[in-house]
Design a protein around this motif. Structure first.
Motif, PDB file in Angstrom:
ATOM      1  N   VAL A 167      -6.361  -1.928   3.775  1.00  0.00           N
ATOM      2  CA  VAL A 167      -5.398  -3.025   3.839  1.00  0.00           C
ATOM      3  C   VAL A 167      -5.992  -4.150   4.690  1.00  0.00           C
ATOM      4  N   PHE A 168      -5.909  -5.382   4.185  1.00  0.00           N
ATOM      5  CA  PHE A 168      -6.487  -6.520   4.914  1.00  0.00           C
ATOM      6  C   PHE A 168      -5.434  -7.625   5.050  1.00  0.00           C
ATOM      7  N   ALA A 169      -5.643  -8.528   5.994  1.00  0.00           N
ATOM      8  CA  ALA A 169      -4.816  -9.752   6.124  1.00  0.00           C
ATOM      9  C   ALA A 169      -5.531 -10.666   7.123  1.00  0.00           C
ATOM     10  N   SER A 227       0.828  -1.207   0.000  1.00  0.00           N
ATOM     11  CA  SER A 227       0.000   0.000   0.000  1.00  0.00           C
ATOM     12  C   SER A 227       0.866   1.262   0.000  1.00  0.00           C
ATOM     13  N   ILE A 228       2.016   1.192   0.681  1.00  0.00           N
ATOM     14  CA  ILE A 228       2.909   2.365   0.700  1.00  0.00           C
ATOM     15  C   ILE A 228       3.403   2.651  -0.725  1.00  0.00           C
ATOM     16  N   LYS A 229       3.765   1.572  -1.378  1.00  0.00           N
ATOM     17  CA  LYS A 229       4.244   1.730  -2.750  1.00  0.00           C
ATOM     18  C   LYS A 229       3.137   2.280  -3.649  1.00  0.00           C
ATOM     19  N   LEU A 230       1.939   1.747  -3.436  1.00  0.00           N
ATOM     20  CA  LEU A 230       0.785   2.198  -4.228  1.00  0.00           C
ATOM     21  C   LEU A 230       0.567   3.704  -4.071  1.00  0.00           C
ATOM     22  N   VAL A 231       0.511   4.181  -2.805  1.00  0.00           N
ATOM     23  CA  VAL A 231       0.165   5.597  -2.614  1.00  0.00           C
ATOM     24  C   VAL A 231       1.295   6.514  -3.090  1.00  0.00           C
ATOM     25  N   LYS A 232       2.535   6.048  -2.949  1.00  0.00           N
ATOM     26  CA  LYS A 232       3.650   6.885  -3.427  1.00  0.00           C
ATOM     27  C   LYS A 232       3.628   6.977  -4.959  1.00  0.00           C
ATOM     28  N   LEU A 233       3.422   5.830  -5.569  1.00  0.00           N
ATOM     29  CA  LEU A 233       3.408   5.820  -7.037  1.00  0.00           C
ATOM     30  C   LEU A 233       2.214   6.617  -7.582  1.00  0.00           C
ATOM     31  N   ALA A 271      -0.575  10.847   1.716  1.00  0.00           N
ATOM     32  CA  ALA A 271      -1.471   9.816   2.257  1.00  0.00           C
ATOM     33  C   ALA A 271      -1.541   9.929   3.771  1.00  0.00           C
ATOM     34  N   PHE A 272      -2.693   9.500   4.311  1.00  0.00           N
ATOM     35  CA  PHE A 272      -2.860   9.394   5.765  1.00  0.00           C
ATOM     36  C   PHE A 272      -3.166   7.941   6.091  1.00  0.00           C
ATOM     37  N   TYR A 273      -2.399   7.372   7.022  1.00  0.00           N
ATOM     38  CA  TYR A 273      -2.583   5.977   7.455  1.00  0.00           C
ATOM     39  C   TYR A 273      -3.217   5.938   8.838  1.00  0.00           C
ATOM     40  N   SER A 280       8.237   1.989   9.609  1.00  0.00           N
ATOM     41  CA  SER A 280       8.398   3.419   9.289  1.00  0.00           C
ATOM     42  C   SER A 280       7.084   4.171   9.444  1.00  0.00           C
ATOM     43  N   VAL A 281       5.964   3.538   9.094  1.00  0.00           N
ATOM     44  CA  VAL A 281       4.672   4.217   9.280  1.00  0.00           C
ATOM     45  C   VAL A 281       4.073   3.910  10.651  1.00  0.00           C
TER      46      VAL A 281
END
Ligand SMILES: Cc1ncc(COP(=O)(O)O)c(C=O)c1O
Length: 448
Positions: A273-275, A137-143, A210-212, A170-171
């Motif tokens: 985000v799910f798991a 998800s981090i990669k997604l929002v940055k890209l 982005a806000f997490y 990091s987040v």
């Protein structure tokens, strides 16, 4: 045909592994796996896991009130889920590989889009666990934000837990888990969790892409934010063009009495985000679902579509476990059950709080995501019993009353219950009675 033992002396087959005794298992674990965790935890050796029950190597029964920390929504070794996995095997599906369509993953993604908040999160990325899903998800929002000038940072919450890979810490909102990981991602700032004003002040700077947030902070101590917080977060993210990302790894899959915890406030995030609860407790799984615009902005071109690939992406076995878990949960009305049983459980624990106001600080949660925060133990007793009453109570539950619970990672004053959603009322009653006996015992031991 030569046997494996003739080729590799000492090799254990699956049959051998299933038959390993306690002493051998412990010795192997200490030699080859993380021994400090098992020593400190005084680990149990369970030889059977079925529904809400474990049997240890001495034949004693234990009650599962933690569900592998929220994973086992459908109960341990759920027959329906195993049966569906077996079907996948029996029909010899194409399970793995980047070069072909994935029918089971595509069907799972379709189901998740149907069940997503407002039916609006229609694109999916998969992973093999929570932290990897967060990384994705981090990669997604940055890209997705690469062409937005000035938007260079991610905002996250103090006390948050998003997993322990380098990107996830990091987040995360706890310096402790960044130990030896520095330099971590430099682009993260934090605001106090649940504080809508602080959130708006930060987002209004225009620097955040982005806000997490977790809709309920799990490892932070089962912290439920003030009513309306998520709605406001949604509004601010829209106003300041920020990708609103919610981590439902612990709170999702029906655990809080709705499919998603954000559904309590009818909030539709941009990325979810799910798991955990989607794996049937059987197969490593995680991922994110997101709005099409976000996904297309990130991966929608020939230039970027290969920027995220992974060997186990769209893994058939995991997706089958996801489909089967969802089917089982919904056909058996386990989401509604989580709401009703959770109300009952929380109500009973709050009655305990009234009876022991100097020991229990607060009972918090939604559905079957429940935390109990305890007061500190008087200083003179800390050495023997731990810093908070949570310690002796937790220990007695595990050792004396054979109920599996555990502390939240970022808050030692709190332990929590995340039982399988199939938990019975009688099991909740037994747990509450045991908590009370453990509290009485802790009071007795710390007032001599
Ligand atoms: C909210 C949240 N995010 C992320 C994670 C990390 O998931 P995993 O342990 O599968 O990497 C957890 C695990 O407890 C979690 O509760």
């Amino acid at each position: 045909m030569p046997k494996i033992e003739d080729k590799v002396k000492g090799f254990y087959t699956v049959d051998d592994a299933i038959a390993l005794d306690y002493e051998t298992t412990q010795a192997l674990q200490f030699k080859h796996l993380n021994k400090t965790r098992t020593i400190l935890g005084g680990s149990k050796y369970f030889v059977k896991a079925d529904g809400t029950k474990f049997i240890d190597h001495e034949g004693r029964e234990h009650l599962d009130m933690i569900g592998a920390v929220g994973v086992v929504t459908v109960g341990n070794n759920n027959e329906f889920v195993w049966g569906e996995l077996e079907k996948v095997f029996r029909s010899k599906q194409y399970m793995m590989g980047a070069v072909a369509y994935h029918n089971i993953a595509a069907a799972f993604a379709h189901n998740m889009a149907l069940l997503s908040p407002g039916g609006q999160l229609t694109k999916m990325g998969t992973a093999t666990g929570g932290a990897e899903a967060i990384e994705g998800s981090i990669k997604l929002v940055k890209l997705a934000s690469r062409n937005k000038p000035g938007k260079e940072k991610i905002l996250a919450c103090e006390g948050a837990f998003h997993g322990k890979t380098t990107g996830a810490v990091s987040v995360g909102g706890k310096e402790k888990w960044r130990m030896s990981q520095h330099p971590t991602m430099e682009m993260v700032d934090w605001v106090p969790y649940g504080d809508a004003e602080a959130l708006e002040r930060a987002l209004a700077t225009g620097r955040y892409l982005a806000f997490y947030t977790e809709p309920i902070q799990g490892e932070g101590g089962i912290i439920v934010p003030p009513e309306g917080y998520l709605k406001k977060a949604r509004e601010f993210c829209t106003r300041y063009d920020v990708i609103f990302t919610v981590d439902e790894i612990q709170s999702g899959c029906g655990r809080t009495g709705r499919m998603w915890c954000v559904d309590h406030e009818n909030v539709v995030p941009d990325v979810l985000v799910f798991a955990k609860g989607f794996s049937g407790g059987l197969v490593p799984f995680g991922g994110y679902i997101c709005r099409e615009e976000v996904y297309e902005a990130a991966y929608g071109s020939a230039e970027t579509c290969f920027h995220h690939t992974a060997t186990y992406q769209e893994n058939g076995l995991s997706a089958a476990a996801g489909i089967a878990s969802l089917e089982y949960i919904m056909e058996n009305d386990l989401i509604e059950a989580a709401a009703a049983k959770g109300d009952y459980f929380i109500g009973k624990l709050r009655e305990l709080r009234e009876r022991y106001p100097g020991i229990i600080r607060e009972v918090r949660g939604k559905g079957l995501m429940i935390g109990m925060e305890f007061y500190e133990i008087p200083d003179q007793y800390k050495e023997g019993y731990g810093d908070y009453y949570a310690d002796p109570v937790n220990n007695d539950l595990v050792e004396k009353y054979r109920i599996q619970v555990n502390h939240t990672i970022n808050n030692p004053a709190v332990f929590r219950f995340l039982p399988p959603l199939i938990v019975e009322k009688e099991e909740i009653d037994y747990t509450v009675e045991s908590v009370e006996l453990a509290i009485q015992d802790a009071i007795e031991r710390t007032s001599r």
